[in-house]
Design an enzyme around this catalytic site. Structure first.
Site, mmCIF file in Angstrom:
data_model
loop_
_atom_site.group_PDB
_atom_site.id
_atom_site.type_symbol
_atom_site.label_atom_id
_atom_site.label_comp_id
_atom_site.label_asym_id
_atom_site.label_seq_id
_atom_site.Cartn_x
_atom_site.Cartn_y
_atom_site.Cartn_z
ATOM 1 N N GLU A 1 47.691 33.948 43.996
ATOM 2 C CA GLU A 1 47.236 35.330 43.864
ATOM 3 C C GLU A 1 45.789 35.267 43.408
ATOM 4 O O GLU A 1 45.502 34.944 42.259
ATOM 5 C CB GLU A 1 48.112 36.091 42.867
ATOM 6 C CG GLU A 1 47.907 37.598 42.911
ATOM 7 C CD GLU A 1 46.919 38.093 41.873
ATOM 8 O OE1 GLU A 1 45.727 38.271 42.240
ATOM 9 O OE2 GLU A 1 47.319 38.286 40.728
ATOM 10 N N CYS B 1 43.257 42.753 38.492
ATOM 11 C CA CYS B 1 43.273 42.201 39.853
ATOM 12 C C CYS B 1 43.590 43.256 40.900
ATOM 13 O O CYS B 1 43.171 43.131 42.056
ATOM 14 C CB CYS B 1 44.257 41.036 39.951
ATOM 15 S SG CYS B 1 45.960 41.464 39.530
#
Length: 642
Positions: free
Chosen positions: A336, A370
């Site tokens: 990720e 994020c």
């Protein structure tokens, strides 16, 4: 007695469960009542036993004094991870030869928290071996035992949520609201889903059979991998530590967590809470290990043959190195990485309705999120108004520390906390200057000098409005992840252009679409190149189960393109931490089992007859229409009779 018996039996008769209409025979009534009372007693005993096995277990822990807002310490003149090199008194013990240390400090005010010895390669290997040894016993625990550990942790977290929020704030400089939303709420949501649904997706899964194997039963068993690793980022030290740990141990694994050097102090405390809980519940706390090292020693973890899966959350640059290192033992990796998440605002959207959502999406955690909103893509007819609305609100945002010993500190009205460090300030200023040179309308930008905390790492909440469009990737701020409190507004002329702008970066993590017509929003969402999209909402794909009445599932989290691959969270994330083993058994082992027809037996008697048999079998099983299948059956019988 008669009254009590009637009270018990009357509902049964009303439901037609008792054929006796009156109280003529008290003996029969007593028998009915005793049966009911006996059954009720058994049920109560079973429920009590279940509660005893499933109830949360309280455990002892140490609350860190550093989490007290009134706590004070030495103020670093130049805060940094290696501040101890210029200020030797930060080391409580004489430095070890050839070893490196990590200094923890509060980014919001520069206070020294701790200086910790970094792990070296031999220590990392030893921790992996400890987790592997503990996992040998843990893999044999049942779902009740695993759920009880998580339930105990959830109860503890709910009861100590403010303490946990302050620990996170002390190490990252964030605000208490940001910690409550991004750390506590999301972690509780993950734990709730694992307890309610985790077993369903990890227990053996029976699969359907086709015609040729109708006498077989097929199962997929999701077996623990052994020891897995998670290398996580610093922006949410509680959630980023607990989330992979809970998933790993519920799947039956041991885990080695590598935290960022930026949050070694808080991560160490959060991980120790889990170890304390494991010990209290009667399990080996060595099942969970924490590693914090400098980059030169990280290969001891990523190249270890004992590590069977790696989850990485962080930058694209480091993620590529992790993926390369994992190839040495073909270790599967979930990545990720960065994001440049767009919020596409369709024409005629009610800006007043959603402006608060966009502000939270942009400035949550000082933009260090994020899946934060990095681009607001709005129709040209609404660009000016949205820009002015953002400007008015951004001008009123207050930067500061919630962990300050001064009167203006704890629970003071702070909107935006400090950034984790000032290492990226020069790069952020360069991006903003370039945008300004290209004609962008800029408000704010640059470091912010706090009146009480001159060493705090604050960046001014900033607004950048693109007025001259995007040409060949300029300005670069429209392409690069900023991970900072910067609102970027980009206009478009038609829907196709909005989609092109949204897809016009290397990244594809999350996105959102806002508009008055949900069907139109959905059509746009389908065109976006990313892993997750919220319609008329922000980031709900990360914390999906919020309703008290919801039975929904947790969702897989991850992206596309340069935002990485693989998923964590949800059934997909849990199962990625297991080895799916297929086991096929006979359905009626004493009556029907697989046999080899003589026409196919080795040595083959006749190639032509054997081929006629197999082609007939394929036609019988898979030909389109009954006529073709009947022809296949005839050919099959003919081959057998030859």
């Amino acid at each position: 007695m008669n009254g009590l018996i009637y009270f018990v039996l009357h509902p049964l008769r009303a439901l037609g469960l008792s054929s006796k209409p009156n109280h003529d025979d008290e003996g029969v009534d007593v028998l009915y009542a005793l049966t009911i009372f006996f059954a009720l007693g058994i049920w109560l005993v079973i429920q009590r036993e279940r509660r005893m096995k499933n109830s949360a277990i309280p455990f002892q822990f140490r609350a860190p004094v550093e989490a007290d807002p009134k706590w004070s310490s030495k103020k670093l003149s130049s805060p940094g991870l290696e501040a101890h090199l210029t200020e030797p008194d930060l080391l409580l013990v004489p430095p070890s030869q050839g070893r490196r240390y990590i200094t923890s400090f509060d980014p919001s005010n520069g206070l020294h928290i701790a200086t910790t010895l970094a792990d070296n390669a031999p220590e990392i290997r030893a921790k992996i071996e400890k987790a592997a040894e503990a996992q040998k016993q843990w893999r044999h625990t049942d779902w009740v035992q695993r759920r009880r550990v998580i339930r105990s942790l959830q109860k503890w977290l709910v009861e100590n949520q403010e303490l946990c929020a302050r620990v996170a704030c002390r190490d990252t400089g964030k605000t208490l609201i940001d910690a409550a939303l991004g750390e506590i709420l999301t972690t509780c949501s993950k734990m709730e889903w694992i307890m309610d649904h985790g077993e369903r997706f990890l227990r053996p899964d029976k699969r359907s059979r086709n015609m040729i194997l109708s006498y077989k039963d097929a199962y997929v068993h999701y077996e623990p991998l052994g020891v897995v690793a998670a290398l996580v980022s610093w922006n949410y030290p509680l959630h980023n530590a607990w989330s992979p740990i809970l998933a790993a141990i519920f799947a039956g694994n041991g885990i080695v967590l590598k935290c960022s050097e930026q949050v070694i102090w808080s991560s160490g405390w959060f991980v120790n809470v889990i170890k304390d809980c494991l010990a209290t519940c009667g399990h080996d706390p060595e099942l969970v290990q924490l590693v914090c090292c400098w980059p030169e020693d990280a290969d001891a973890l990523t190249r270890s043959p004992l590590i069977k899966h790696i989850t990485f959350i962080g930058s694209e640059t480091v993620g590529r190195k992790v993926a390369v290192a994992a190839t040495e033992h073909l270790t599967p990796v979930t990545l990720e990485l960065g994001g440049k998440d767009p919020a596409v605002i369709l024409p005629n959207t009610d800006l007043d309705k959603w402006i608060s959502m966009w502000m939270r999406g942009i400035f949550q955690n000082a933009g260090q999120n994020c899946i934060g909103i990095e681009r607001l893509i709005v129709h040209a007819s609404q660009y000016d108004r949205l820009y002015e609305m953002l400007k008015e609100r951004i001008d009123k945002l207050r930067c500061g520390s919630v962990m300050s010993p001064t009167a203006e500190g704890y629970l003071s009205p702070v909107d935006v906390g400090a950034m984790i460090s000032n290492d990226r300030f020069d790069g952020l200023e360069a991006l903003i200057r370039e945008a300004d040179d290209d004609g962008a309308a800029v408000v704010g930008g640059g470091p912010y000098s706090h009146v009480y905390h001159d060493t705090g790492t604050y960046f001014k909440p900033t607004l950048v409005g693109i007025t001259n469009g995007i040409h060949e990737g300029r300005p670069a701020i429209t392409q690069n992840e900023v991970f900072a409190p910067i609102a970027l507004v980009i206009p478009y002329q038609d829907i196709d252009e909005a989609i092109d702008i949204a897809n016009g970066t290397r990244y594809g993590l999350g996105a959102s679409v806002f508009g008055p017509d949900q069907e139109q929003c959905l059509e746009v969402a389908k065109e976006l190149e990313c892993g997750m999209v919220s319609v008329n909402d922000f980031a709900v794909f990360y914390c999906h189960r919020l309703s008290l009445f919801s039975s929904s599932q947790d969702l897989p989290f991850g992206g596309a393109k340069a935002s990485g691959y693989g998923r964590f969270g949800g059934p997909e994330g849990l199962r990625s931490l297991t080895n799916p083993k297929v086991i096929v058994v006979d359905r009626w082992p004493y009556f029907v089992q697989t046999g080899i027809p003589k026409v196919l037996d080795y040595p083959v008697r006749s190639l032509s007859i054997s081929l006629e048999f197999t082609t007939g079998l394929v036609r019988f099983l898979y030909a389109e229409g009954w006529r073709g299948r009947l022809q296949g059956l005839v050919r099959l019988i003919q081959a057998i009779r030859k």
